[in-house]
Design a protein around this motif. Structure first.
Motif, short mmCIF file in Angstrom:
data_model
loop_
_atom_site.label_atom_id
_atom_site.label_comp_id
_atom_site.label_asym_id
_atom_site.label_seq_id
_atom_site.Cartn_x
_atom_site.Cartn_y
_atom_site.Cartn_z
N ILE A 16 0.86 -1.19 0.00
CA ILE A 16 0.00 0.00 0.00
C ILE A 16 0.90 1.24 0.00
CG2 ILE A 16 -0.33 -0.14 2.55
CD1 ILE A 16 -2.87 1.33 0.02
N ALA A 17 0.67 2.09 -1.00
CA ALA A 17 1.51 3.29 -1.12
C ALA A 17 1.06 4.35 -0.13
CB ALA A 17 1.41 3.84 -2.55
N LEU A 18 2.03 5.09 0.39
CA LEU A 18 1.76 6.23 1.28
C LEU A 18 1.88 7.51 0.45
CD1 LEU A 18 3.95 4.72 4.09
CD2 LEU A 18 1.46 4.59 3.90
N LYS A 20 1.91 8.44 -3.31
CA LYS A 20 1.37 7.63 -4.41
C LYS A 20 2.08 7.87 -5.73
CE LYS A 20 -2.19 6.59 -1.68
NZ LYS A 20 -2.43 5.25 -1.15
N TYR A 21 2.26 6.79 -6.46
CA TYR A 21 2.66 6.83 -7.88
C TYR A 21 1.38 7.13 -8.66
CZ TYR A 21 2.80 3.74 -12.13
OH TYR A 21 2.66 3.16 -13.36
N TRP A 22 1.36 8.27 -9.37
CA TRP A 22 0.16 8.60 -10.15
C TRP A 22 0.60 9.46 -11.33
CZ3 TRP A 22 -3.79 5.82 -10.35
CH2 TRP A 22 -5.01 6.28 -10.88
N GLY A 23 0.80 8.83 -12.45
CA GLY A 23 1.34 9.48 -13.65
C GLY A 23 2.61 8.75 -14.05
N LYS A 24 2.70 8.42 -15.36
CA LYS A 24 3.91 7.71 -15.80
C LYS A 24 4.35 8.19 -17.17
CE LYS A 24 1.11 3.58 -16.80
NZ LYS A 24 1.08 2.13 -16.75
N TYR A 25 5.58 7.84 -17.53
CA TYR A 25 6.10 8.22 -18.85
C TYR A 25 6.95 7.07 -19.38
CZ TYR A 25 10.72 9.00 -16.75
OH TYR A 25 11.93 8.82 -16.11
N GLY A 153 5.62 -4.90 -15.72
CA GLY A 153 4.29 -5.52 -15.72
C GLY A 153 3.25 -4.61 -15.11
N SER A 154 3.58 -4.01 -13.98
CA SER A 154 2.69 -3.06 -13.30
C SER A 154 3.57 -2.23 -12.37
CB SER A 154 1.63 -3.80 -12.50
OG SER A 154 0.86 -2.88 -11.77
N GLY A 155 3.50 -0.90 -12.53
CA GLY A 155 4.44 -0.04 -11.81
C GLY A 155 4.54 -0.34 -10.32
N SER A 156 3.39 -0.34 -9.64
CA SER A 156 3.43 -0.48 -8.19
C SER A 156 3.97 -1.85 -7.75
CB SER A 156 2.03 -0.27 -7.60
OG SER A 156 1.12 -1.16 -8.20
N ALA A 157 3.95 -2.84 -8.65
CA ALA A 157 4.43 -4.18 -8.30
C ALA A 157 5.92 -4.18 -7.95
CB ALA A 157 4.18 -5.14 -9.46
N CYS A 158 6.66 -3.21 -8.49
CA CYS A 158 8.11 -3.23 -8.26
C CYS A 158 8.46 -2.99 -6.80
CB CYS A 158 8.83 -2.24 -9.17
SG CYS A 158 8.67 -0.52 -8.70
N ARG A 159 7.51 -2.42 -6.03
CA ARG A 159 7.79 -2.18 -4.60
C ARG A 159 7.51 -3.41 -3.75
NH1 ARG A 159 4.28 2.83 -5.34
NH2 ARG A 159 2.81 1.27 -4.61
N SER A 160 6.81 -4.42 -4.32
CA SER A 160 6.38 -5.56 -3.52
C SER A 160 7.48 -6.58 -3.24
CB SER A 160 5.22 -6.29 -4.21
OG SER A 160 3.99 -5.71 -3.86
N SER A 212 -6.38 1.79 -13.02
CA SER A 212 -5.25 2.65 -12.64
C SER A 212 -4.48 3.07 -13.88
CB SER A 212 -4.29 1.91 -11.72
OG SER A 212 -4.87 1.77 -10.46
N THR A 213 -4.32 2.13 -14.81
CA THR A 213 -3.54 2.45 -16.02
C THR A 213 -4.20 3.62 -16.76
OG1 THR A 213 -2.86 0.17 -16.10
CG2 THR A 213 -2.56 1.43 -18.12
N ALA A 214 -5.54 3.59 -16.88
CA ALA A 214 -6.24 4.71 -17.54
C ALA A 214 -6.08 5.98 -16.71
CB ALA A 214 -7.71 4.36 -17.70
N GLY A 215 -6.12 5.86 -15.39
CA GLY A 215 -5.95 7.02 -14.51
C GLY A 215 -4.58 7.68 -14.68
N HIS A 216 -3.53 6.85 -14.79
CA HIS A 216 -2.18 7.40 -15.01
C HIS A 216 -2.16 8.22 -16.30
CE1 HIS A 216 -0.09 5.26 -11.83
NE2 HIS A 216 -0.63 4.12 -12.21
N HIS A 217 -2.78 7.68 -17.35
CA HIS A 217 -2.75 8.38 -18.64
C HIS A 217 -3.49 9.71 -18.57
CE1 HIS A 217 -0.44 5.46 -20.64
NE2 HIS A 217 -1.31 4.48 -20.42
#
Ligand code: DP6
Length: 350
Positions: A16-18, A20-25, A153-160, A212-217
């Motif tokens: 769980i992010a404190l 947040k990652y929100w937006g990518k390039y 595969g999924s950005g937030s997965a890299c923290r797990s 989430s992917t659509a939200g980042h875009h």
């Protein structure tokens, strides 16, 4: 090259992010750094069997989720694997891969499974790579590579892939931080944060209206985006210092502000959308009132959905549980809650 089946199995947690990652390039790179708690009970267990076969040019994937075929997951994974073969894991080329995966939490609980799912599979793939090299040392480089592969595969997965807490995204005051992979920060945090509970209140078990992917875009057209990315950097500086000093109230303030910011960004995207429900707001209000009345340090965060994560130190477990049962559970879908806490990261099972 051996033609015998190679096998790998890993269990990997959600996080769980404190901040947040929100937006990518670019290729799954974050527009701002983020930091998370690694959980312990919400896990995905994945087993992979791979047979190398020169006759096949493309990977042949068979994918079972909880014992059943799942076309949507399979196609996402197939795309990701084909990309990995080209750029990062050429040893997978022309192989037949069987993936079997299951979650510890109910599928319809509204809990994001991509972080635990993608990290568990990445750990298996990196394990297979190590087997081809006859490496048996699961060292820092192993986890760094698993984090890198998970991110694709999924950005937030890299923290797990790390125990306790992880940071993803370059920040000039966080040594070794990188956009490419997460790093473990467990040695930089005060012991109180290692005891944190995360009780996940299930407000709705429905699939999200906007992924989430659509939200980042949508952040690409959001006029507040540049200020948001700067804010996330600044909050990371403040939060890292609070985590180090055991400053629970600063931690709580930044964590709650981040949850509100995330949802405000959704509401001012074009088109705007809202993922909180009435029950989410009712719970947030009650948490704030309870904290003000009692001084108990309990805080909330949300990911990109309506469910509320209630965060508090172990020391306050019994009174917090009483409060949750009497005041918050009535707002939950079928009274559902997942009681989780900070955990020790992935486990090799095969
Ligand atoms: C709100 O990692 O699910 O949970 O990279 O497109 O797979 P993709 O997105 P994802 O986004 C997570 C967003 C978040 C915040 C966070 O976990 O940092």
């Amino acid at each position: 090259m051996p033609n015998n089946p190679m096998v790998a199995g890993w269990e990997s947690p959600s996080n769980i992010a404190l901040v947040k990652y929100w937006g990518k390039y670019g290729d799954q790179l974050p527009k701002n750094p983020s930091v998370s708690f690694t959980l312990s009970k919400a896990v995905t267990t994945t087993e992979v069997t791979m047979v190398r076969s020169d006759q096949h040019k493309d990977i042949e994937l068979s994918f079972l989720f909880e014992g059943k075929e799942n076309a949507a997951f399979a196609s996402r994974i197939e795309k990701w694997l084909n990309k990995l073969v080209q750029d990062h894991l050429p040893f997978l080329r022309g192989s037949i891969i069987d993936v079997s995966t299951k979650n510890s939490f109910p599928h319809s609980s509204g809990i994001a499974s991509s972080a635990s799912g993608m990290s568990a599979l990445s750990l298996c793939l990196c394990d297979l790579l190590y087997q081809t090299k006859e490496e048996r040392d699961y060292d820092d480089d192993f986890y760094k590579q698993a984090s890198f592969i998970s991110r694709l595969g999924s950005g937030s997965a890299c923290r797990s892939v790390y125990p306790e807490m992880a940071v993803w995204g370059g920040h000039d005051q966080i040594p070794h931080s990188s956009d490419e992979h997460a790093i473990c920060i467990k040695d930089q945090i005060h012991p109180v944060f290692k005891t944190f509970h995360d009780d996940i209140l299930i407000v709705s078990a429905q699939e999200k209206k906007v992924s989430s992917t659509a939200g980042h875009h949508l952040m690409n057209g959001n006029p507040y985006a540049p200020a948001r990315y700067q804010q996330a950097h600044d909050r990371m500086t403040l939060l890292m210092s609070a985590l180090h000093n055991g400053d629970v109230s600063t931690f709580g303030k930044i964590t709650e502000d981040e949850a509100m910011t995330l949802h405000a960004l959704m509401m001012c995207s074009d088109p705007p959308y809202m993922l909180m429900e009435e029950a989410s707001l009712a719970i947030i209000k009650k948490i704030k009132t309870y904290r003000a009345d009692t001084g108990v340090p309990i805080y909330f965060t949300l990911d990109a959905g309506p469910n509320i994560h209630v965060l508090y130190p172990e020391e306050f477990q019994s009174q917090t549980e009483n409060f949750i049962t009497s005041d918050l559970l009535p707002h939950c879908h079928e009274g559902r809650i997942i009681k989780d806490k900070v955990g020790n990261g992935p486990k090799k099972i095969k």
